[in-house]
Structure formats: C-alpha cells, structure tokens
Design a protein around this motif. Structure first.
Motif, PDB file in Angstrom:
ATOM      1  N   LYS B   3       9.932  12.573   3.014  1.00  0.00           N
ATOM      2  CA  LYS B   3       8.960  12.194   3.908  1.00  0.00           C
ATOM      3  C   LYS B   3       8.990  10.419   3.523  1.00  0.00           C
ATOM      4  O   LYS B   3       8.808   9.836   4.582  1.00  0.00           O
ATOM      5  N   ARG B   4       8.912  10.164   2.313  1.00  0.00           N
ATOM      6  CA  ARG B   4       8.799   8.921   1.797  1.00  0.00           C
ATOM      7  C   ARG B   4      10.019   8.094   2.161  1.00  0.00           C
ATOM      8  O   ARG B   4       9.804   6.695   2.622  1.00  0.00           O
ATOM      9  N   SER B   7       9.726   7.133   5.763  1.00  0.00           N
ATOM     10  CA  SER B   7       8.758   6.060   5.871  1.00  0.00           C
ATOM     11  C   SER B   7       9.294   4.597   5.722  1.00  0.00           C
ATOM     12  O   SER B   7       8.998   3.617   6.204  1.00  0.00           O
ATOM     13  N   ASN B  11       9.415   1.487   8.056  1.00  0.00           N
ATOM     14  CA  ASN B  11       8.819   0.264   7.628  1.00  0.00           C
ATOM     15  C   ASN B  11       9.760  -0.992   7.681  1.00  0.00           C
ATOM     16  O   ASN B  11       9.329  -2.015   7.783  1.00  0.00           O
ATOM     17  N   ALA B  21       0.371  -1.483  14.402  1.00  0.00           N
ATOM     18  CA  ALA B  21      -0.594  -0.360  14.197  1.00  0.00           C
ATOM     19  C   ALA B  21      -1.706  -0.677  13.307  1.00  0.00           C
ATOM     20  O   ALA B  21      -2.869  -0.242  13.281  1.00  0.00           O
ATOM     21  N   LEU B  22      -1.087  -1.161  12.045  1.00  0.00           N
ATOM     22  CA  LEU B  22      -2.010  -1.574  11.051  1.00  0.00           C
ATOM     23  C   LEU B  22      -3.198  -2.561  11.626  1.00  0.00           C
ATOM     24  O   LEU B  22      -4.470  -2.381  11.184  1.00  0.00           O
ATOM     25  N   VAL B  61      -6.856  -7.483   3.520  1.00  0.00           N
ATOM     26  CA  VAL B  61      -6.706  -5.812   3.378  1.00  0.00           C
ATOM     27  C   VAL B  61      -5.490  -5.522   3.694  1.00  0.00           C
ATOM     28  O   VAL B  61      -4.513  -4.490   3.269  1.00  0.00           O
ATOM     29  N   GLU B  64      -3.062  -5.984   0.853  1.00  0.00           N
ATOM     30  CA  GLU B  64      -3.080  -4.807  -0.080  1.00  0.00           C
ATOM     31  C   GLU B  64      -2.355  -3.773   0.530  1.00  0.00           C
ATOM     32  O   GLU B  64      -1.645  -3.077  -0.631  1.00  0.00           O
ATOM     33  N   VAL B  65      -2.480  -3.442   1.601  1.00  0.00           N
ATOM     34  CA  VAL B  65      -1.840  -2.148   2.157  1.00  0.00           C
ATOM     35  C   VAL B  65      -0.221  -2.694   2.152  1.00  0.00           C
ATOM     36  O   VAL B  65       0.748  -1.620   1.859  1.00  0.00           O
ATOM     37  N   VAL B  68       1.486  -1.704  -1.305  1.00  0.00           N
ATOM     38  CA  VAL B  68       1.742  -0.465  -1.752  1.00  0.00           C
ATOM     39  C   VAL B  68       2.809   0.388  -0.610  1.00  0.00           C
ATOM     40  O   VAL B  68       3.189   1.457  -0.914  1.00  0.00           O
ATOM     41  N   ARG B  69       3.149  -0.375   0.246  1.00  0.00           N
ATOM     42  CA  ARG B  69       3.998   0.177   1.249  1.00  0.00           C
ATOM     43  C   ARG B  69       5.338   0.697   0.616  1.00  0.00           C
ATOM     44  O   ARG B  69       5.897  -0.249  -0.169  1.00  0.00           O
ATOM     45  N   ALA B  70       5.930   1.700   1.078  1.00  0.00           N
ATOM     46  CA  ALA B  70       7.250   2.038   0.645  1.00  0.00           C
ATOM     47  C   ALA B  70       8.329   0.853   1.107  1.00  0.00           C
ATOM     48  O   ALA B  70       8.280   0.285   2.273  1.00  0.00           O
TER      49      ALA B  70
END
Lengths: 110, 889
Positions: B3-4, B7, B11, B21-22, B61, B64-65, B68-70
C-alpha cells in the motif's frame, strides 16, 4: 514543532488516533476533539502533528478516508479504521502495555 | 507495504491532486474550527483568525504533512536537482568551462584506457591463455632469435612430449582467391586439425576438419568471419560451395565466429588468416629434415606443468632429433628448442607505447581535475555570501550541503555524458587510423571499468572542492561573513594558495608531456630525413605471385614476366619498368656468402648480406645511383658469366681500397660448391629494411640467371606524371596475360614509405594531441588564477591608480605574478621530465632522451603561453576605472 519529532511521542499519538477512530469515523478536527475527550483533557494534539500522522496512517492502509457531508452540511474528509487498522490498534495496545510494565519496573528499582 | 508503494506512486505522479486534496482538507478543518469558535460567541473574523492560529497555519501544516509523505526523499532529490540545474544555468561561463574540461579529461581517459584494456590487459581471446605457449627451435650459429620449426620436428614434438595437452602446427601464406569478381590476395593458414579444439573455438556454421582429413589431398576450407562477410555477403549457403585458392578448388566446410582471430600479430609474421585449410603434411615435407624451418607451433601446457619443465622437455626432444642428423651437420646446426609464453610474445612490442599513453592520459586527467577544482574554489568564494544568507534564513546545514553536492553531481554527470560521447568518437576515429601492428584492434570498445573509475575520480574531486566551502562556512561566524560582504580573508588566502599550487602542478605536468611529444617529433623528423637511397616519387609498385599449380615449368614463369615487362614498357606515361623480389623498406633475411680474396671484416663469424633478384630496369626505376661499373643488361643471360651488383657498403667493407668490379663472391661458407659470381656494378645503399634500422649490405642478381626463377615479384614502374594513374593500366596488362592472377598491394613508393613510418607517426600524433590538450588546459588554469586575482584586487588596484600608479607598472606586476607561477611550474616540470623521459628511449631515433634543444624549446613555448594567459587579464586590470573600483566591493 520543529524538525525533530520524538518517536515515542509519535507512537503514542498513533495509538490515540487509532483508539479515537475505533468507535466511529471522524474528520481531522473531530479526531483532535475526541482525543482531548478520551484523555480527559490532558492531551491537546496540535494539528501540525495530527495531520502528518493521519496521512501517514492512510498511506499505510490503517485508515481509509472519504469525503462526506458533516453535521453542519459541510463537506469534510472522514477517516475510518480499516481491518488492518484494527489489527494495528491491538498491536499498539499490546506494545504500550509492555512498555508501561518495563518502565514501571525500571523506575521503581533503585 | 505494498500500500505504501502505491501511495508513493500516487504522490509522485498525481501530485497536484494530492496537494489539492490536502488543501481542501485543511480548509474544511479551518471552517470547522471557525464554526466551533463562533458558537462560543466570537465574531466570524476573530473566530477565523483564532481557528487559523489553532490549526497552526495552513502552509505550515502542509509542510509537516509533506515532510512525512512517502517519496519525500525522491521529491527532495528531484527538487535539489532542478535547483542545481537552475543555479548552474545562471552562470553559463563557469558551467560550460567546467563541463568541457571534465568531458575532455573523462573522454580521453576512457578512450585510451579502452585501447589499453583490449590490447594489453585483457587476456588473449582464447580459452585459458596463460597456458598457451609457442614452441620454437633455435640454431645458435644462424642467429640469437628462435626460429620456427621444421615439418618432421613438428611430428616429433607432438609424439614425444610429456608436458603438453595438445600441440598444433600452423603455417600461413598468401594465396590468390578467385572465382568471385576480381581475384584478391588473401592470407590462408594450413593448420593441424586439433588447433580449433586447442583454442576451444567452435565454428559458427558448419564444422572444422577431422584428424583423418588432416592429410594431403583434402582440399577443405574454413572461412574467417570477416572474409565471409566481405566476399560472400554473409550467405550461409556458401557452405559446400567451392572456392579457388591459387587455382586449386577448395570446398568450404565451415565459418568461424566473429570474435575468432588467428594467428595474432607476434605469433607469426603477417596478418590474421582469412581461410584455414588442413595442414596435411606431404611425404616430401616430412622428409625435409633439418631444413625449411617454416612451421609455427602452438601448444597448451598440461595443468600443473611449469614453463621450466616444458622447456626442459622440448630441449631434450631437440637433442634427440639432433642425434639423428649426420655427424657433419650436427656441429653446424646444434639444434635447440624453447617454449615461449604467448602473452609476452604478442604484447611485448606495444607495451612501451601504451604505458606512455597511459602516463599521458593520467596527466591530462590530473590537469583537468585541477582546473575543475580551481573553478569550484573560485565559485565557492563568490557564493560564500549567498550561503551565509541562506544559513541565516534558517536553511538546514545538511540541506545546503546536499544542494551543493547536487550541483557538483550534475556537473560531473554532464561532463561524463559528454565525455562518453567524446570517447566513442575518439575510438571510432582511432581504430580506422591505427597502424596494423597494434594487436586486436577489432576488440577495442568502451570499457565500463575505466569509465566507472574516471567518474568516481571526478566525483571525488567535485565533492571535495565543491563542498569544501559549505563545510568551511559551518565553521565561520555567520555574522562576520555577512558583514564583511562575503569574503573571509583567511579562507581567501588559503584558496589562493591552493589554486596557485594547482596551476604550478598543471604547468609542470604539461611540460613533461610537451617534452615527450617534442622528442618524438624530432625523432620522426630524423627518420623522414634519413637517406633512403632511392627516389620514391612517381613510382608505382604492385605485388604478383604466380601459383605453382598453374606455372609448373620455369619457362612458363619467365615467359610471363618477360611478356609483362614488355607490355608495361609500352604503356603511355611509363618511363621505366622493373621488378624485384623485394621492395625497399620491407623485411628481408640474411644470406651467407664468401668473398674471393677480399678482406673479411675483423672478428666476424659469418659474412651476411640481403639479396634480391631483379628484372628489367628495376634499379633505374628506383633511381638507385650507379657508382661503378654497370647495371644488368641483355648481355646477362642464363649461359653467360653469372654476375652480381653489390651495394656500396658491402664493397667498402670487403674491398676497402680496391676496385670491386671484377671481384667475385659465392653463396655459402668458404667450402661450399656454389658457383662464383662476378661483380659488375656497385650501387648506392638502399634502406631495404625500415628507415630507422641500420643499413644492410645488399646484393642484386639478374632474373635471367636465377636458376629457379622466382614466381613472386614486385613490379615497379616510374611514371612521367601521377603514378597512381598507372594502376588501372597495370591491372589490365596483368589480366590480359592471366585473368585469375591477383594484383596485390598496388601502392606508390611514397605510400610505401608513409606506411613504413605509420606506427611512429601514430605515436607522435597521439602524444602530441595529449600534450597540446594539457598545455591548453594549463593555460586556461593560469588565465583563471590571474583573472580571479585581478578581480579580487580590483578595489586595491583602483586605489593605486587613483593614487597615481602607472598602468605599465601594474601590468608588469600582474604579468609577473603569472610568470612566477609558470617559472615554478617549469622548474618542477623540467626535473620531472629529466627523470621520466628515459622511459621513452626505445621509441626515439637518433635523439637522446635528454635533448637540450627540445627542453629549451618547450620551456620557451610554455613561457609564451603563460605570458599570454597572464597578459589578457592583466590588461583588464589596467583598464580599471578608479571611480568604479573604489565603489566595488
């Protein structure tokens, strides 16, 4: 928060988020409020930590998201626990128990 | 996990949708928070502001997101790359020079290394080449070099040895291939049937011959890949067809694969074979004891057998063979045998040259790296301020470092890419141009090991010198750096010293290379200036070889050549025509003779000379001067007195103060029964061997008096005009007499000379190219250093001009700086050259490795170059407008 983020804190946050979602699907703000609720006001999760955590879990497949209209008739992104998320919750709960026991024993001994 | 990965892809490839979307999510969260606060009684505006504060700011924010994103790592990498590209594009001058310098260094290095690898380092193209050896015999009295083996001895070695897995003989010769289009001269080797299994090479199509077929009478042929492609268009149907070699039909039974090359240069004189036929020793050949040492023998050692033991074994066999000789022969011949490893035989001659090239390439690479390092240092100094600002604004140190590294990486990759293209081009150009004596030219290709090595070297240079400024800035105090306008005095000084040192090194290295090239150049000139002894202009030559099968009787051979000479003399545009068994500048061998009554040279063992049989007006065609007596003419017939013409050196040596005309000599040692030959003429010495070899004593004999007329002759024609224009008429004349005869090696004598010096010329061009490259790079280096120094001191220069300094003084001072660097470099370079040029010694001709003229000339050349390289930026210094300079920071 700066660039640094302790693993311990991230670990507990994940557990809290999973726990919060275990009852019902929630959107981002809602999860924050729920966590404050279940910790009896002790933890105020910052959104700068919450959203990264949510997105990471979504990438891992522990939670699933869909856009729904909320109670105010506003559209929001709701997160739901998946089956692997349920499993992960149990795993994290068990791990946490273990850590608590170890730490308690370590701290108690002189 | 999967799944990663999904993603990750999402991404990367649907970035906009993900970001959107974010954004939507965060905005809706802000909405909720606002609503919440409004419920608590706040106005919308205030509630919204509070909501944003509680969220922590939408952009923050988001960051920050994203963190950590793949796929974050890849994204950052890509972003660094794009940024690096833009930064480099902003300074096109620097980027171009850096990339070109790198490309030159990498390209040249890779190309030469690839040659070295294919020719020297890679093992020979056979299975387990370390155990392959050549078996040779030796007859000490005939010379120190080992010689090929005679036919009956081949059998003895095969039968009696205890140290070899397999022993195979081979013998090559030139044959006329006919049947398709024009007849062509090719090389064909007779080989033992076990040769192919010895080398572990299987045919690509068809088969090789069996041991039963390795007998006289089996006319089978195996074609080599190149011939098959060239002559038969790669048609597999050629198997089973007949081709004609020297008028004999041969059945094609197999084709060898593309990478099969045999024999190799160094194993046997001549070229690799186009056709292989069974050795099939005839009974006559096998009875030829102690004579006709013409067969080469290849053998494979049994596992575990040392060279020493093999030598002992075959020496013993040779001894046993010797015992079977009649007693009077035994003393003369003293037969011995020796085993020579294949590796050393093939590569030996070329080693010096290639090591030389290796050195040259290494130097050029060093200079290129030094230049790049210098460039990076300059750039670093300029960017100190920029880096300080970025660090002050909060960029992570690691991030800045990573960005600098990305820039250098990009430069290195661009340089490497261009360099690779350059290497391909160089190799393509070189291969067509290399002399034939470089073994396995076909096997040369880009070597990945070399490329990788060079790339690593360049990357290291780039990383060290490019990232250094960033590392340095970790240590410096940000505040003072910003205040000083980005120039830290101490670091600047260190950089300047470093750059000066680099330039001095570059100058030294290029001096060494230039000296080497200069020495080779002078040698080349000397070779060309050597008296050849004849006049090559306007002369066309060709090689004819009458096959034995068609021309069995001597009178047939004589008739052919007589008729041919007559026809050629009639051709329009032809002044004189002749023929000889040997042309000048080619190989020859020694004949033993005994002079009558003459003075044998002191202390000599045997009297030796080279010998040619000539026909028609050969000496006149070559314009070999007649010093005494006469050329051959109609008077010299098979029945008249046997006559001889000798070369000047022979006459001077054996009849020093007498008239050699009328004197006599005969072939063989004094007790031989050969007829006496009377000397009727003395001609000038001719270089029968290579131009840079000592002149050989030479004798000439008239064709008419040759008992067994030679069937292979070289025709020479002197033309009134352009000799090449006679080629077509020559062919017509030959084919008018014999349609199947190949007219081979049609060349003008000028071309023959050119070909004979081709290896030397090749060495020269190659080294000169590197030396020139090195000099150019060094000049660029000097220019760069001076230029930068001037730029740095613009402020100071402006003050001095304003205070009244004369422009001339300024000029002198700046140029002096450049000359100082150059002087240091020259001194070091001269010392280096003194030490290193001795390794060139065996490539030089009549020039000593420490030739003062060359050293001086090169030093002056570099001085001039350095002068120019310093002068141009110096002039710029004098043009500085003091008002502008004073304001310049």
């Amino acid at each position: 928060m700066g660039e640094k983020r302790t693993d311990l804190l991230r670990g507990t946050l994940d557990l809290l988020v999973l726990k919060a979602l275990s009852l019902e699907p929630l959107h981002g703000v809602g999860i924050s409020r729920r966590i404050t609720q279940i910790t009896k006001g002790a933890f105020q999760v910052s959104f700068g930590s919450l959203f990264p955590s949510l997105h990471r879990m979504e990438e891992r497949g522990w939670v699933e998201a869909e856009w729904r209209s909320s109670e105010n008739n506003r559209r929001a992104k709701y997160y739901r626990l998946t089956s692997s998320g349920c499993t992960q919750l149990k795993v994290e709960e068990r791990d946490w128990d273990r850590v608590v026991k170890i730490m308690a024993a370590a701290v108690q001994s002189t | 996990m999967p799944k990663r990965i999904l993603s990750l892809f999402r991404n990367l490839f649907r970035k906009r949708a993900v970001e959107q979307a974010l954004d939507d999510e965060l905005r809706s969260s802000v909405e909720f928070l606002t609503q919440e606060k409004m419920k608590h009684g706040l106005s919308q505006a205030v509630a919204r502001r509070e909501a944003l504060i509680e969220l922590g700011g939408i952009e923050q924010v988001k960051e920050e997101v994203r963190a950590v994103r793949a796929g974050r790592f890849l994204e950052d990498f890509a972003r660094d790359g794009r940024f690096a590209f833009r930064t480099l594009a902003k300074s096109p001058g620097f980027t171009t020079v850096a990339v070109l310098t790198l490309a030159l260094g990498i390209g040249a290095n890779t190309a030469i290394f690839s040659v070295m690898d294919a020719v020297v380092l890679r093992p020979l193209p056979y299975k387990d080449p370390a155990s392959l050896i050549m078996v040779k015999e030796s007859i000490p009295l005939a010379g120190p070099e080992p010689i090929p083996v005679c036919a009956p001895d081949v059998i003895q070695f095969q039968r009696q040895n205890q140290v070899f897995e397999a022993v195979a003989a081979f013998r090559g010769g030139q044959f006329d291939l006919a049947g398709v289009d024009e007849p062509e001269r090719i090389t064909a080797d007779r080989v033992n049937a076990n040769l192919f299994s010895l080398l572990d090479m299987q045919p690509m199509l068809g088969r090789t011959f069996t041991t039963e077929e390795d007998q006289p009478g089996h006319s089978l042929a195996i074609l080599n890949y190149a011939l098959w492609q060239r002559r038969f268009g790669g048609d597999p149907g050629v198997i089973g067809r007949t081709l004609t070699l020297d008028r004999q039909p041969y059945t094609v039974i197999g084709i060898m694969p593309r990478n099969f090359v045999f024999p190799l240069e160094g194993m046997e004189q001549g070229h690799t074979a186009d056709v292989f036929a069974p050795m099939g020793f005839t009974p006559e050949e096998l009875a030829d004891v102690g004579d006709n040492f013409n067969y080469s023998v290849l053998a494979r050692l049994k596992p575990g057998v040392t060279l020493g033991r093999a030598n002992a074994d075959i020496s013993a066999i040779a001894y046993r063979i010797l015992q079977t000789y009649p007693p009077q022969f035994r003393d003369r011949i003293k037969l011995g045998a020796v085993a020579l490893p294949l590796n050393t035989k093939v590569v030996g001659k070329v080693k010096t040259l290639l090591l030389l090239l290796l050195g040259a390439v290494g130097f050029v690479l060093l200079i290129a790296c030094a230049n790049v390092a210098s460039l990076l240092l300059t750039r670093a100094a300029h960017r100190q301020r920029e880096i300080a600002v970025r660090l002050a604004l909060g960029a992570g140190r690691l991030r800045v470092l990573r960005q600098l590294a990305a820039e250098n990486l990009l430069l290195a990759l661009a340089g490497a890419g261009l360099g690779l293209l350059l290497a391909f081009a160089i190799l393509r150009g070189m291969v067509g141009w290399m002399p034939a004596n470089i073994p396995r030219v076909n096997a040369i290709g880009i070597n990945s090991t070399v490329l990788a090595f060079t790339l690593v070297l360049v990357l290291l240079t780039g990383l060290v010198f490019g990232v250094e400024p960033a590392l340095a800035s970790w240590r410096t105090d940000l505040q003072s750096t910003l205040k000083e306008g980005g120039r830290s005095a101490q670091q600047g000084l260190r950089h300047r010293r470093l750059r000066s040192a680099l330039v001095v090194g570059e100058v030294a290295l290029s001096l060494v290379l230039l000296v080497g090239a200069g020495l080779l150049l002078r040698s080349f000139e000397r070779v060309l200036a050597t008296e050849a002894g004849f006049q090559p202009d306007h002369v066309l030559t060709a090689s004819l070889s009458l096959p034995e099968t068609q021309y069995k009787q001597p009178q047939q051979i004589r008739a052919f050549y007589r008729e041919l000479m007559a026809r050629l003399e009639q051709l329009p545009g032809v002044m004189t025509v002749g023929a000889s068994t040997d042309l000048p500048l080619q190989a020859g061998w020694n004949h033993i003779f005994s002079p009558e009554g003459g003075q044998p040279p002191p202390g000599a063992g045997l009297n030796l000379c080279w010998h040619s049989v000539i026909l028609g007006d050969y000496l006149q065609t070559m314009r070999v001067p007649l010093l005494r007596g006469r050329y051959f003419n109609q008077q010299d017939t098979p029945t008249s007195t046997p006559v001889l013409i000798v070369s000047e050196s022979l006459a001077k040596r054996y009849w020093p103060n007498q008239d050699p005309i009328g004197k006599r000599l005969k072939w063989g040692p004094p007790e031989s029964n050969d007829p006496w030959l009377t000397i009727v003429g003395v001609v000038g010495d001719v270089k029968q061997g290579p131009l840079d070899a000592p002149t050989v004593q030479h004798t000439y004999e008239p064709y008419a008096q040759d008992i067994v007329p030679a069937s292979a002759l070289n025709v020479a024609m002197r033309a009134a005009g352009d000799p090449a224009s006679l080629a077509a008429s020559l062919r017509v004349a030959v084919w008018g007499l014999d349609r199947q005869l190949a007219v081979a090696q049609v060349r003008t004598m000028d071309e023959v000379i050119s070909e004979s010096v081709a290896p030397r010329r090749f060495n020269l061009y190659l080294l000169a190219a590197f030396a020139a490259l090195a000099a150019v790079l060094a000049a660029i280096g000097i220019y760069g250093v001076i230029s930068y120094s001037v730029a740095q001191r613009t402020h100071e220069i402006g003050i001095r001009v304003a205070l009244g300094a004369r422009r001339g003084d300024l000029l002198r001072q700046v140029v002096g700086q450049g000359l100082l660097l150059m002087a240091a470099g020259v001194v070091i370079g001269v010392l280096g050259a003194l030490a290193l040029t001795r390794f060139l010694a065996n490539l030089l001709y009549e020039i000593k490795p420490i030739d003062p003229a060359t050293f001086i000339a090169v030093s002056l050349l570099l001085a001039t170059v350095a002068l120019l390289a310093s002068y141009i930026p110096a002039r710029r210094a004098t043009k500085v407008d003091p008002m502008v300079a004073l304001r310049y920071e």
